[in-house]
Design a protein around this motif. Structure first.
Motif, PDB file in Angstrom:
ATOM      1  N   UNK A   1      15.640   2.013   1.144  1.00 51.52           N
ATOM      2  CA  UNK A   1      14.596   1.201   1.235  1.00 51.52           C
ATOM      3  C   UNK A   1      13.594   1.646   0.011  1.00 51.52           C
ATOM      4  N   UNK A   2      13.079   1.186  -0.412  1.00 52.53           N
ATOM      5  CA  UNK A   2      11.639   1.787  -0.701  1.00 52.53           C
ATOM      6  C   UNK A   2      10.770   1.819  -0.916  1.00 52.53           C
ATOM      7  N   UNK A   3      10.092   3.095  -0.842  1.00 50.37           N
ATOM      8  CA  UNK A   3       8.642   3.255  -0.630  1.00 50.37           C
ATOM      9  C   UNK A   3       7.188   3.800  -1.305  1.00 50.37           C
ATOM     10  N   UNK A   4       6.284   3.335  -1.648  1.00 50.59           N
ATOM     11  CA  UNK A   4       5.088   3.713  -2.664  1.00 50.59           C
ATOM     12  C   UNK A   4       4.751   5.019  -1.900  1.00 50.59           C
ATOM     13  N   UNK A   5       4.657   6.032  -3.227  1.00 50.69           N
ATOM     14  CA  UNK A   5       4.091   7.567  -3.046  1.00 50.69           C
ATOM     15  C   UNK A   5       2.711   7.225  -3.428  1.00 50.69           C
ATOM     16  N   UNK A   6       2.466   8.782  -3.605  1.00 50.60           N
ATOM     17  CA  UNK A   6       0.415   7.958  -4.322  1.00 50.60           C
ATOM     18  C   UNK A   6       0.816   8.492  -5.390  1.00 50.60           C
ATOM     19  N   UNK A   7       1.739   9.306  -5.890  1.00 50.56           N
ATOM     20  CA  UNK A   7       1.939   9.313  -7.082  1.00 50.56           C
ATOM     21  C   UNK A   7       3.389   8.831  -8.277  1.00 50.56           C
ATOM     22  N   UNK A  30      -2.514   3.373  -5.309  1.00 46.97           N
ATOM     23  CA  UNK A  30      -3.550   2.497  -3.750  1.00 46.97           C
ATOM     24  C   UNK A  30      -2.612   2.168  -3.602  1.00 46.97           C
ATOM     25  N   UNK A  31      -1.768   0.754  -4.303  1.00 50.02           N
ATOM     26  CA  UNK A  31      -0.529   0.172  -4.036  1.00 50.02           C
ATOM     27  C   UNK A  31       0.156  -0.851  -5.022  1.00 50.02           C
ATOM     28  N   UNK A  32       1.298  -0.744  -4.625  1.00 46.29           N
ATOM     29  CA  UNK A  32       2.593  -1.816  -5.985  1.00 46.29           C
ATOM     30  C   UNK A  32       2.130  -3.281  -6.275  1.00 46.29           C
ATOM     31  N   UNK A  33       1.755  -3.591  -7.136  1.00 50.79           N
ATOM     32  CA  UNK A  33       1.501  -5.321  -7.285  1.00 50.79           C
ATOM     33  C   UNK A  33       3.206  -5.930  -7.996  1.00 50.79           C
ATOM     34  N   UNK A  34       2.810  -7.227  -8.298  1.00 48.49           N
ATOM     35  CA  UNK A  34       4.051  -7.570  -9.195  1.00 48.49           C
ATOM     36  C   UNK A  34       3.413  -9.016  -9.519  1.00 48.49           C
ATOM     37  N   UNK A  57       0.817  -0.809  -0.360  1.00 47.68           N
ATOM     38  CA  UNK A  57      -0.585   0.299   0.165  1.00 47.68           C
ATOM     39  C   UNK A  57       0.896   1.317   0.123  1.00 47.68           C
ATOM     40  N   UNK A  58      -0.009   2.161  -0.182  1.00 48.38           N
ATOM     41  CA  UNK A  58       1.131   3.906  -0.141  1.00 48.38           C
ATOM     42  C   UNK A  58       1.260   4.117   1.202  1.00 48.38           C
ATOM     43  N   UNK A  59       2.762   4.598   1.132  1.00 52.76           N
ATOM     44  CA  UNK A  59       3.240   4.918   2.583  1.00 52.76           C
ATOM     45  C   UNK A  59       3.612   3.740   2.996  1.00 52.76           C
TER      46      UNK A  59
END
Ligand SMILES: *[C@@H]1O[C@H](CO)[C@@H](O)[C@H](O)[C@H]1NC(C)=O
Ligand SMILES: *[C@@H]1O[C@H](CO)[C@@H](O)[C@H](O)[C@H]1NC(C)=O
Ligand SMILES: *[C@@H]1O[C@H](CO)[C@@H](O)[C@H](O)[C@H]1NC(C)=O
Ligand SMILES: *[C@@H]1O[C@H](CO)[C@@H](O)[C@H](O)[C@H]1NC(C)=O
Ligand SMILES: *[C@@H]1O[C@H](CO)[C@@H](O)[C@H](O)[C@H]1NC(C)=O
Ligand SMILES: *[C@@H]1O[C@H](CO)[C@@H](O)[C@H](O)[C@H]1NC(C)=O
Ligand SMILES: *[C@@H]1O[C@H](CO)[C@@H](O)[C@H](O)[C@H]1NC(C)=O
Ligand SMILES: *[C@@H]1O[C@H](CO)[C@@H](O)[C@H](O)[C@H]1NC(C)=O
Ligand SMILES: *[C@@H]1O[C@H](CO)[C@@H](O)[C@H](O)[C@H]1NC(C)=O
Length: 878
Positions: A184-190, A219-223, A164-166
């Motif tokens: 670290x890797x972080x997902x942001x809203x864009x 909203x989130x990242x997937x693989x 998820x984001x954040x």
């Protein structure tokens, strides 16, 4: 040793463990009240739960076979790649407990302390399930998910998992240590970003492989098989397609060198995607201030490789130093008040240098001059340097930590110049300040007279300080360049708190030219002497004095001279004469414990043995925690326990081992000590600690109980007298079918373990004492001794606890047989006909590792060599 005996030995150990443990591997789910440890799962190599499709396995495992750190984790069954770990920052030992209860999962370390758990739920847990996707979940009785591992990712996401984001994927520190690393890797809203200690050095959208699909928030990242995606259920915002077969299983992870990678598994792992492609971009690629280029790491002009850590760079100019990375507000504030912040010097990093993190931060100010930018850095405690754009006047500050610098390949006109903040070590510059500050003030006449005097005094003081500093610097330098012999006498004897220094003649006279040796130890021979004031002393002549010896000597006299405890031998003084060094100790008229205990003579009463055990424990407890510096003895044995007529017990030779500061205490690896009292960790890679002394103490305690050495040769009674053979002996002497009558070796610790299991403690006591000791009294000492021998150092009591157990203020611990099974193995080693060791002491040379290679033709063959001491090895590489 021969291969066959070795194979037999390994089989024996395997059999012991195989017969003591058996455990089920569940499929799909486990219902509570389930408790296990790695040790209980050793047969299954730590596995306890598989997903229904068998693609994933939950286990309690260490990342590498030698590692003492175990984690509750989920791994990809076919490749053994770990995709999740619960207690990544709090590893447990192989006997740490994982418990699935009706309230959740808890993990406890050896001491029973809870080090990890799931949060509290307002419903009971009905099952723990490992789903086919690799998600470990807790279910309530109505099939609602209470908790899932997918919500708490480690460094990896797998197909079907949403980050998820954040949320952040945090790299492991190293392949053997799963704790949080700096990348670290972080997902942001864009977007998605890679960071080093919160400094961004890469954004996904700047990668040519990424495609922006829409502006909707992520909203989130997937693989999945075709690549990885940032977006939502209805919309893909950013995608990175990876052109390989869609059907392949892919995972995404952050590596401990700062890359985001996608790996594909098809019988083997292949890296499909790795970013950033510029290897210099991960900010710590070349350590602190290292200069990264296509050719590897070097140092920027004006810097050199850090001689201590051998990585990263330090200033060439020794009159300057880098500020500490963790800034001290108070100190900084004080410096500012006294205006010494003017002492900051900004060192240019040469032209064409880049620092990636500043690409992702706004300048603190623009259109200002370089000196203003420097002032902004000087006034901020956490500022370590700056990058200044000459044309735009932009000022970027480097905050908190310094990574590596990159040599820019294209020199655009707005390349920024880098400056590193340094502190001038206040030496001559301060004296100038004092000079000038005095000269321009209009003082009254009395001032004119006084001023030169004050200035003179100041100059002398400053000069003296400068001399001392220089000397300290020389001293520091000498750590790296082996000391030249004669120059450091002065230095040695300027150590504070030295005891009395004796003349060489005085010692010659006292010992009648060293005519009465009373013992010898690892460092030299001890002589009896009588000083002029008629006090009797023991003079130790240090013989093992190499380049290293001088340092040890200095350390010993400075530290030991200040340690006073009734159970520690007192250092009265020392002597340095030419190249010879002597230590003068108080004299203990009965000599060392081994002389009373192992040689024929009057019987030592049980009570006295008890007092010796207690006194020795008290002395060691004091060394471990009572004095300013923690001291690990490293050579606890009867030869180093001294007695005197009035029932005094004192430990000698302490402080000879390297002195440890509290931070270092886990790192002591120098090899010293005497075989037989050596803890298993000396022979494996486990850190040496105060628990190492506890082990040796346990060995000494056993010798006190039985009145002879732990490992001895006893004449074989042929077959004529088999009734005297105890279980301990029979299982130990694998050579009992020897055709020729020969001496048999006896390994007493194993006998102690077996008698403990049988509850026959009196059988272990020296026979002459048998009628004067009760089974309970014997039991107490044997149990304490066995607890001290636990293979896992963390299971051994501290010396302070041993003291309390002997004094009766703490209940005596119950020995854990599973952590003592290694004795069966030791026992065999000591008594193997081909390797029987006479005289139980062998000095083990540095780095010596007892290892047995498994016969490759054996059915259990593993390609690895076993260091046979630890059961951990059997958990094995997977
Ligand atoms: C869980 O099991 C342990 C031992 O197996 C038992 O002592 C305990 O009472 C059980 N707890 C529950 C809640 O059933
Ligand atoms: C499980 O593994 C098999 C074989 O590697 C693979 O074909 C299958 O797609 C995997 N299933 C899942 C859910 O990952
Ligand atoms: C407990 O469960 C109920 C129903 O599932 C939920 O509405 C409530 O918020 C939960 N309370 C807590 C404290 O989690
Ligand atoms: C929970 O799921 C299992 C398996 O899908 C099913 O057998 C069971 O009936 C379900 N229980 C409830 C309360 O829905
Ligand atoms: C992976 O996910 C993307 C986006 O949801 C989808 O378009 C693609 O078909 C998926 N690929 C596979 C192999 O499932
Ligand atoms: C610090 O230096 C500034 C200018 O250099 C001066 O104005 C100020 O009074 C000094 N402060 C102190 C405490 O010396
Ligand atoms: C120093 O810089 C940090 C980071 O930019 C900032 O948060 C902090 O407020 C600054 N401190 C001072 C005293 O200006
Ligand atoms: C900075 O820019 C000025 C002109 O704006 C120029 O004269 C000066 O040489 C430049 N300095 C450096 C170090 O590039
Ligand atoms: C810029 O690049 C040119 C050629 O690549 C080189 O000759 C010049 O020295 C560089 N200038 C700087 C300031 O590095």
């Amino acid at each position: 040793m021969t291969t066959t005996t070795t194979t037999a030995t390994v089989f024996l150990l395997l059999t012991i463990i195989a017969t003591t443990n058996s455990a089920t591997i569940y499929t799909g789910s486990i219902t509570p009240n389930y408790t296990t440890t790695h040790f209980l799962l050793i047969d299954n190599s730590g596995d306890f739960l598989r997903s229904t499709n068998r693609n994933y396995t939950a286990a309690i495992l260490n990342p590498q076979p030698e590692s003492p750190s175990f984690y509750l984790l989920v791994y990809h069954s076919a490749s053994h790649v770990v995709v999740w770990a619960a207690n990544r920052n709090n590893p447990i030992s192989n006997s740490g407990r994982v418990h699935v209860s009706f309230t959740g999962i808890t993990i406890n370390d050896d001491s029973g302390e809870q080090i990890w758990s799931t949060p509290e739920f307002n419903s009971t847990v009905a099952s723990l399930q490992l789903l086919d996707t690799g998600n470990l979940i807790l279910m309530d009785p109505f099939n609602n998910t209470l908790w899932q591992s997918f919500d708490h990712p480690m460094d990896t996401i797998v197909p079907g998992q949403k980050l998820p984001v954040g949320k952040t994927l945090t790299a492991v520190k190293s392949l053997a240590d799963f704790s949080n690393g700096d990348y670290a890797f972080t997902v942001t809203s864009n977007d998605g970003m890679l960071q080093w200690k919160t400094l961004t050095y890469y954004r996904l959208l700047m990668d040519p492989k990424s495609v922006k699909n829409s502006n909707r928030p992520v909203d989130y990242m997937t693989v999945n098989g075709s690549g990885f995606y940032l977006g939502s259920e209805s919309d893909v915002a950013i995608k990175v397609m990876i052109a390989t077969a869609d059907s392949d299983y892919k995972i995404l992870k952050v590596t401990n060198d700062g890359h985001l990678v996608v790996m594909r598994y098809n019988n083997d792992w292949e890296t499909d995607f790795s970013t950033p492609t510029d290897d210099c971009r991960p900010t710590f690629r070349c350590s602190k201030l290292g200069l990264c280029s296509g050719n590897g790491c070097s140092c920027p002009p004006g810097f050199r490789t850090d001689p201590v850590t051998k990585s990263g760079c330090v200033l060439l100019d020794t009159s300057l130093t880098l500020p500490a990375e963790s800034c001290n507000e108070n100190e900084h504030e004080m410096n500012r008040k006294t205006n010494s912040s003017e002492d900051f010097v900004y060192v240019h990093l040469g032209t064409g240098m880049k620092y990636f993190p500043i690409e992702f931060t706004d300048p603190v100010e623009s259109g200002i001059s370089l000196s203003k930018c420097e002032a902004a850095c000087s006034s901020n405690c956490s500022c370590l340097g700056l990058f200044y754009g000459n044309y735009s006047g932009s000022c970027h500050l480097i905050q908190n930590s310094l990574g590596s610098i990159v040599l820019s390949s294209n020199n655009k006109t707005d390349d920024k110049q880098g400056l590193i903040k340094t502190i001038r070590l206040s030496t001559s510059s301060t004296s100038q300040n004092h000079n000038t500050s005095g000269s321009h003030s209009g003082f009254p006449i009395i001032g004119i007279i006084l001023l030169p005097m004050i200035t003179g005094v100041l100059i002398i003081l400053i000069f003296a300080m400068w001399m001392i500093r220089r000397k300290n610097m020389n001293k520091a330098k000498r750590k790296y360049t082996k000391s030249s012999d004669n120059s450091d006498d002065l230095e040695l004897f300027s150590i504070a708190g030295l005891p009395v220094r004796f003349d060489h003649e005085e010692l010659v006279e006292a010992t009648m030219n060293f005519s009465t040796p009373i013992g010898s130890g690892g460092f030299g021979t001890v002589y009896k002497g009588v000083l002029r004031d008629k006090t009797v002393v023991a003079v130790k002549k240090i013989t093992a004095l190499g380049a290293q010896g001088k340092k040890e000597f200095g350390t010993e006299i400075a530290i030991i001279g200040n340690i006073h405890h009734v159970n520690l031998v007192k250092l009265k003084g020392f002597c340095a004469h030419a190249r010879e060094r002597f230590l003068v100790y108080e004299y203990m008229n009965r000599g060392s414990l081994d002389r009373t205990l192992f040689r024929p003579g009057p019987l030592m009463e049980w009570q006295e043995r008890y007092e010796i055990a207690l006194g020795t424990a008290r002395g060691l407890a004091y060394l471990h925690s009572g004095c300013e510096h923690k001291i690990i003895h490293c050579d606890v044995k009867p030869e180093n326990i001294l007695l005197s007529d009035n029932m005094q017990v004192k430990i000698s030779d302490f402080g000879l081992s390297k002195l440890l500061s509290p931070e270092q205490s886990g790192l002591f690896t120098t090899m010293r000590g005497t075989r037989g009292y050596l803890a298993p960790e000396w022979l494996t890679n486990t850190a040496i600690s105060d628990k190492t002394d506890v082990y040796s103490y346990g060995m000494v305690l056993l010798e006190l109980i039985q009145g002879r050495k732990n490992c001895v040769q006893v004449p074989s009674h042929d077959s004529g007298n088999p009734s005297t053979s105890t279980e301990g002996q029979s299982s130990v002497s694998s050579g009992s079918q020897n055709r020729t009558p020969r001496a048999r070796a006896l390994y007493f610790p194993l006998q102690a373990l077996e008698m403990h299991e049988a509850g026959r403690y009196l059988d272990l006591v020296e026979p002459r004492l048998a009628s004067r000791v009760t089974n309970d009294e014997a039991q107490k000492l044997v149990k304490v001794a066995l607890c001290c021998l636990h293979e896992d150092p963390s299971l051994r009591p501290t010396m302070a606890n041993v003291v309390s157990m002997l004094e009766g203020t703490l209940p005596v611990g119950e020995p854990r047989v599973e952590s003592l099974n290694f004795l069966r193995f030791y026992g065999r080693r000591f008594t193997e006909p081909s390797t029987v060791v006479t005289g139980a002491e062998i000095e083990v040379p540095s780095g010596f590792m007892l290892a047995a290679v498994v016969d490759s033709s054996s059915p259990s063959a593993s390609p690895n060599s076993f260091s046979y001491m630890t059961s951990q090895v059997l958990s094995g590489p997977r």
